[in-house]
Design a protein around this motif. Structure first.
Motif, PDB file in Angstrom:
ATOM      1  N   THR A 126       0.595  -1.051  -0.048  1.00 51.32           N
ATOM      2  CA  THR A 126      -0.024  -0.187  -0.086  1.00 51.32           C
ATOM      3  C   THR A 126       0.982   1.276  -0.174  1.00 51.32           C
ATOM      4  O   THR A 126       1.788   1.559   0.688  1.00 51.32           O
ATOM      5  CB  THR A 126      -0.938   0.035   1.341  1.00 51.32           C
ATOM      6  OG1 THR A 126      -1.584  -1.214   1.308  1.00 51.32           O
ATOM      7  CG2 THR A 126      -1.796   1.142   1.155  1.00 51.32           C
ATOM      8  N   GLY A 127       0.679   2.096  -1.014  1.00 52.29           N
ATOM      9  CA  GLY A 127       1.544   3.382  -1.131  1.00 52.29           C
ATOM     10  C   GLY A 127       0.641   4.540  -0.123  1.00 52.29           C
ATOM     11  O   GLY A 127      -0.709   4.548  -0.008  1.00 52.29           O
ATOM     12  N   HIS A 128       1.548   5.081   0.572  1.00 50.28           N
ATOM     13  CA  HIS A 128       1.110   6.066   1.433  1.00 50.28           C
ATOM     14  C   HIS A 128       1.703   7.526   1.250  1.00 50.28           C
ATOM     15  O   HIS A 128       2.959   7.338   0.869  1.00 50.28           O
ATOM     16  CB  HIS A 128       1.126   5.798   2.963  1.00 50.28           C
ATOM     17  CG  HIS A 128       0.387   4.708   3.481  1.00 50.28           C
ATOM     18  ND1 HIS A 128      -0.746   4.775   4.138  1.00 50.28           N
ATOM     19  CD2 HIS A 128       0.606   3.298   3.559  1.00 50.28           C
ATOM     20  CE1 HIS A 128      -1.290   3.634   4.356  1.00 50.28           C
ATOM     21  NE2 HIS A 128      -0.559   2.834   3.958  1.00 50.28           N
ATOM     22  N   GLN A 129       1.366   8.562   1.415  1.00 49.84           N
ATOM     23  CA  GLN A 129       2.074   9.957   1.183  1.00 49.84           C
ATOM     24  C   GLN A 129       3.180   9.971   2.610  1.00 49.84           C
ATOM     25  O   GLN A 129       2.576   9.849   3.669  1.00 49.84           O
ATOM     26  CB  GLN A 129       1.419  11.155   1.239  1.00 49.84           C
ATOM     27  CG  GLN A 129       0.848  11.362  -0.122  1.00 49.84           C
ATOM     28  CD  GLN A 129      -0.116  12.286  -0.156  1.00 49.84           C
ATOM     29  OE1 GLN A 129      -0.815  12.614   0.577  1.00 49.84           O
ATOM     30  NE2 GLN A 129       0.188  13.210  -1.180  1.00 49.84           N
ATOM     31  N   ALA A 187      -3.289   1.838  -2.871  1.00 55.31           N
ATOM     32  CA  ALA A 187      -2.748   3.070  -2.236  1.00 55.31           C
ATOM     33  C   ALA A 187      -3.861   3.500  -1.202  1.00 55.31           C
ATOM     34  O   ALA A 187      -5.237   3.250  -1.328  1.00 55.31           O
ATOM     35  CB  ALA A 187      -2.492   4.066  -3.274  1.00 55.31           C
ATOM     36  N   ALA A 188      -3.286   4.396  -0.378  1.00 54.29           N
ATOM     37  CA  ALA A 188      -4.178   4.992   0.556  1.00 54.29           C
ATOM     38  C   ALA A 188      -4.802   6.321   0.499  1.00 54.29           C
ATOM     39  O   ALA A 188      -5.799   6.674   0.971  1.00 54.29           O
ATOM     40  CB  ALA A 188      -3.664   4.802   2.178  1.00 54.29           C
ATOM     41  N   ASP A 189      -3.977   7.107  -0.179  1.00 55.30           N
ATOM     42  CA  ASP A 189      -4.226   8.466  -0.271  1.00 55.30           C
ATOM     43  C   ASP A 189      -4.125   8.923  -1.997  1.00 55.30           C
ATOM     44  O   ASP A 189      -5.388   9.141  -2.689  1.00 55.30           O
ATOM     45  CB  ASP A 189      -3.428   9.420   0.322  1.00 55.30           C
ATOM     46  CG  ASP A 189      -1.918   8.747   0.402  1.00 55.30           C
ATOM     47  OD1 ASP A 189      -1.500   8.215  -0.515  1.00 55.30           O
ATOM     48  OD2 ASP A 189      -1.381   8.682   1.476  1.00 55.30           O
ATOM     49  N   VAL A 190      -3.048   8.846  -2.543  1.00 54.05           N
ATOM     50  CA  VAL A 190      -2.959   9.529  -4.025  1.00 54.05           C
ATOM     51  C   VAL A 190      -2.465   8.264  -4.807  1.00 54.05           C
ATOM     52  O   VAL A 190      -2.072   7.233  -4.208  1.00 54.05           O
ATOM     53  CB  VAL A 190      -2.123  10.684  -3.976  1.00 54.05           C
ATOM     54  CG1 VAL A 190      -2.791  11.717  -3.365  1.00 54.05           C
ATOM     55  CG2 VAL A 190      -0.715  10.362  -3.617  1.00 54.05           C
ATOM     56  N   ILE A 191      -2.292   8.376  -5.992  1.00 54.31           N
ATOM     57  CA  ILE A 191      -1.683   7.560  -6.759  1.00 54.31           C
ATOM     58  C   ILE A 191       0.061   7.278  -6.652  1.00 54.31           C
ATOM     59  O   ILE A 191       0.820   8.492  -6.902  1.00 54.31           O
ATOM     60  CB  ILE A 191      -1.794   7.401  -8.105  1.00 54.31           C
ATOM     61  CG1 ILE A 191      -3.588   7.690  -8.722  1.00 54.31           C
ATOM     62  CG2 ILE A 191      -1.257   6.515  -8.998  1.00 54.31           C
ATOM     63  CD1 ILE A 191      -3.783   7.932 -10.006  1.00 54.31           C
ATOM     64  N   HIS A 192       0.309   6.160  -6.412  1.00 51.71           N
ATOM     65  CA  HIS A 192       2.019   5.847  -6.210  1.00 51.71           C
ATOM     66  C   HIS A 192       2.143   4.864  -7.342  1.00 51.71           C
ATOM     67  O   HIS A 192       1.290   4.400  -7.983  1.00 51.71           O
ATOM     68  CB  HIS A 192       2.377   5.443  -4.846  1.00 51.71           C
ATOM     69  CG  HIS A 192       1.887   6.602  -3.871  1.00 51.71           C
ATOM     70  ND1 HIS A 192       2.677   7.515  -3.269  1.00 51.71           N
ATOM     71  CD2 HIS A 192       0.796   6.645  -3.233  1.00 51.71           C
ATOM     72  CE1 HIS A 192       2.284   8.067  -2.528  1.00 51.71           C
ATOM     73  NE2 HIS A 192       1.035   7.438  -1.951  1.00 51.71           N
ATOM     74  N   GLY A 232       3.484  13.900  -4.711  1.00 54.35           N
ATOM     75  CA  GLY A 232       3.432  14.997  -3.688  1.00 54.35           C
ATOM     76  C   GLY A 232       4.801  15.185  -3.398  1.00 54.35           C
ATOM     77  O   GLY A 232       5.901  14.912  -3.949  1.00 54.35           O
ATOM     78  N   LYS A 233       4.917  16.260  -2.266  1.00 57.11           N
ATOM     79  CA  LYS A 233       6.052  16.727  -1.837  1.00 57.11           C
ATOM     80  C   LYS A 233       7.335  15.960  -1.566  1.00 57.11           C
ATOM     81  O   LYS A 233       8.517  16.126  -2.058  1.00 57.11           O
ATOM     82  CB  LYS A 233       5.612  17.576  -0.596  1.00 57.11           C
ATOM     83  CG  LYS A 233       6.804  17.911   0.618  1.00 57.11           C
ATOM     84  CD  LYS A 233       6.071  18.638   1.435  1.00 57.11           C
ATOM     85  CE  LYS A 233       7.174  18.649   2.775  1.00 57.11           C
ATOM     86  NZ  LYS A 233       7.138  17.572   3.513  1.00 57.11           N
ATOM     87  N   ASP A 234       6.924  14.676  -0.932  1.00 60.63           N
ATOM     88  CA  ASP A 234       8.266  13.866  -0.676  1.00 60.63           C
ATOM     89  C   ASP A 234       8.236  12.373  -1.702  1.00 60.63           C
ATOM     90  O   ASP A 234       8.616  11.397  -1.132  1.00 60.63           O
ATOM     91  CB  ASP A 234       7.962  13.217   0.876  1.00 60.63           C
ATOM     92  CG  ASP A 234       8.337  14.375   1.660  1.00 60.63           C
ATOM     93  OD1 ASP A 234       8.748  15.565   1.259  1.00 60.63           O
ATOM     94  OD2 ASP A 234       8.421  14.200   2.792  1.00 60.63           O
ATOM     95  N   HIS A 235       7.798  12.741  -2.767  1.00 63.45           N
ATOM     96  CA  HIS A 235       7.942  11.521  -3.676  1.00 63.45           C
ATOM     97  C   HIS A 235       8.881  11.046  -3.938  1.00 63.45           C
ATOM     98  O   HIS A 235       9.053   9.713  -4.121  1.00 63.45           O
ATOM     99  CB  HIS A 235       7.172  12.177  -4.810  1.00 63.45           C
ATOM    100  CG  HIS A 235       7.514  11.467  -6.262  1.00 63.45           C
ATOM    101  ND1 HIS A 235       6.984  10.179  -6.455  1.00 63.45           N
ATOM    102  CD2 HIS A 235       8.261  11.425  -7.419  1.00 63.45           C
ATOM    103  CE1 HIS A 235       7.406   9.544  -7.708  1.00 63.45           C
ATOM    104  NE2 HIS A 235       8.320  10.380  -8.234  1.00 63.45           N
TER     105      HIS A 235
END
Ligand SMILES: [Cu+2]
Length: 374
Positions: A126-129, A187-192, A232-235
């Protein structure tokens, strides 16, 4: 001069590719990788590349030869072959044959890539930010994988960057050799996107969808990858590390992870003193919260609210737990990432630090009960 240019080009290339340290910075080609799929992909790539080279040589060769030998100054007249059925047949059939010749191995490789049947081990990725979570289905093991503290320290420091800078994590994914492992990627938030070049696995991680991929590695090894979808910011700070170990080592590692989970569950039942909670809470705060709320609890005006004097940290405990466990706008949920002891400790800490003298205590059991009641 040239060598400086070559060196900087090599550095630039090395910096832009997610490769293991031992890989030659002058490597221009794809990696052959270590799985049958990755080697097939490489073989297919070379096969089609050579076909392109041959076509290129023939086409440009014919052009140059005709331009040179049949140039106007030699008085050559253009020959006319409009509507030549023979020629039209040739230039239709030959490319069609070439295309079929390329489609056949390509389809075979694609079918192999998508054949996730008969997997012996399922891992939910699962991808998370901005971190990855790995859950070994049916094994009772699940954990988060964050950029290592060593790499984090190197980001703004003057220290030399280590070879695995930005490519090492605190908890690598561990899989056994000779085993077909299926990845269920979401993923849990955005697309990774979960990408490990040497395993030839690259799958988008999309909230609400599960994409499948698989791998089977025969030799023990250590492979790295990165998130491959701008998220996002920490991609650039959510790398992937995969350790492939023998099945025996894998079993003992699973055993350790299960014991860890049992110890966490056991600790969650205990009652702690306020001093113990404050001590642990400061460690958790500095590790997980200070990046946004700042070490002095003052936050960043306009972006991250201050904890000092916060109406939530000084208000209803339920709302405070909700914010920490479930997150908020711009704040990630910590319920799964922190153990109940860590959550209880950091909440207690926020209620009693930075001048917030609430004097109340949140115990791990409160957190567990809150989570079960949700
Ligand atoms: Cu990402």
């Amino acid at each position: 001069m040239l060598s400086i240019f070559k060196r900087s080009l090599a550095l630039l290339l090395a910096a832009s590719l997610p490769v293991a340290a031992e890989i030659d910075p002058w490597q221009y080609n794809l990696t052959e990788g270590v799985t049958s799929v990755s080697q097939n992909v490489y073989g297919l790539h070379m096969f089609i590349f050579y076909i392109c080279c041959i076509i290129g040589v023939i086409v440009f060769g014919a052009m140059f030869v005709s331009m040179y030998l049949h140039r106007k100054s030699r008085g050559v007249e253009a020959s006319q072959f409009h509507e030549s059925v023979k020629l039209e047949l040739v230039w239709t059939i030959v490319p069609a044959l070439i295309l079929i010749g390329m489609a056949f191995p390509a389809t075979k490789s694609l079918m192999e890539i998508y054949d996730t049947d008969n997997a012996e081990l399922d891992i939910i990725v699962t991808g998370h930010q901005w971190k990855w979570q790995y859950e070994y289905r049916g094994e009772g093991v699940s954990f988060f994988s964050n950029l290592s503290q060593k790499s984090k320290d190197q980001i703004y420091s003057a220290d030399a960057k280590s070879d695995d800078y930005l490519l090492d994590v605190d908890n690598p994914l561990v899989i056994p050799t000779g085993t077909k492992v299926r990845f269920l990627v979401t993923a849990a938030d955005v697309i990774h996107s979960w990408w490990v070049p040497e395993l030839a696995v690259k799958r988008d991680a999309i909230p609400g969808y599960i994409n499948e991929a698989w791998t089977k590695v025969d030799e023990p090894g250590h492979f790295v990858g990165q998130c491959a979808e701008l998220c996002g910011k920490d991609h650039g700070f959510m790398p992937i590390e995969v350790k492939v170990v023998s099945p025996e080592e894998f079993e003992s590692w699973l055993g350790e992870k299960r014991a860890e989970a049992a110890a966490i569950a056991e600790a969650a039942k205990q009652t702690f003193t306020i001093d113990q909670l404050l001590e642990e809470g400061k460690v958790v705060y500095d590790t997980y919260c200070a990046a946004c709320h700042q070490a002095n609890g003052q936050g960043v005006p306009g972006a991250f609210p201050a904890i000092a004097g916060s109406p939530i940290a000084m208000g209803d405990v339920g709302l405070h737990m909700d914010r920490v466990l479930n997150g908020g706008v711009g704040m990630p949920p910590f319920g799964e990432q922190l153990t109940p002891v860590q959550s209880a400790a950091v909440i207690t800490y926020q209620r009693n630090a930075f001048g917030n003298n609430m004097g109340d205590i949140v115990q791990p059991v409160d957190v567990v009960q809150y989570q079960q009641g949700q």
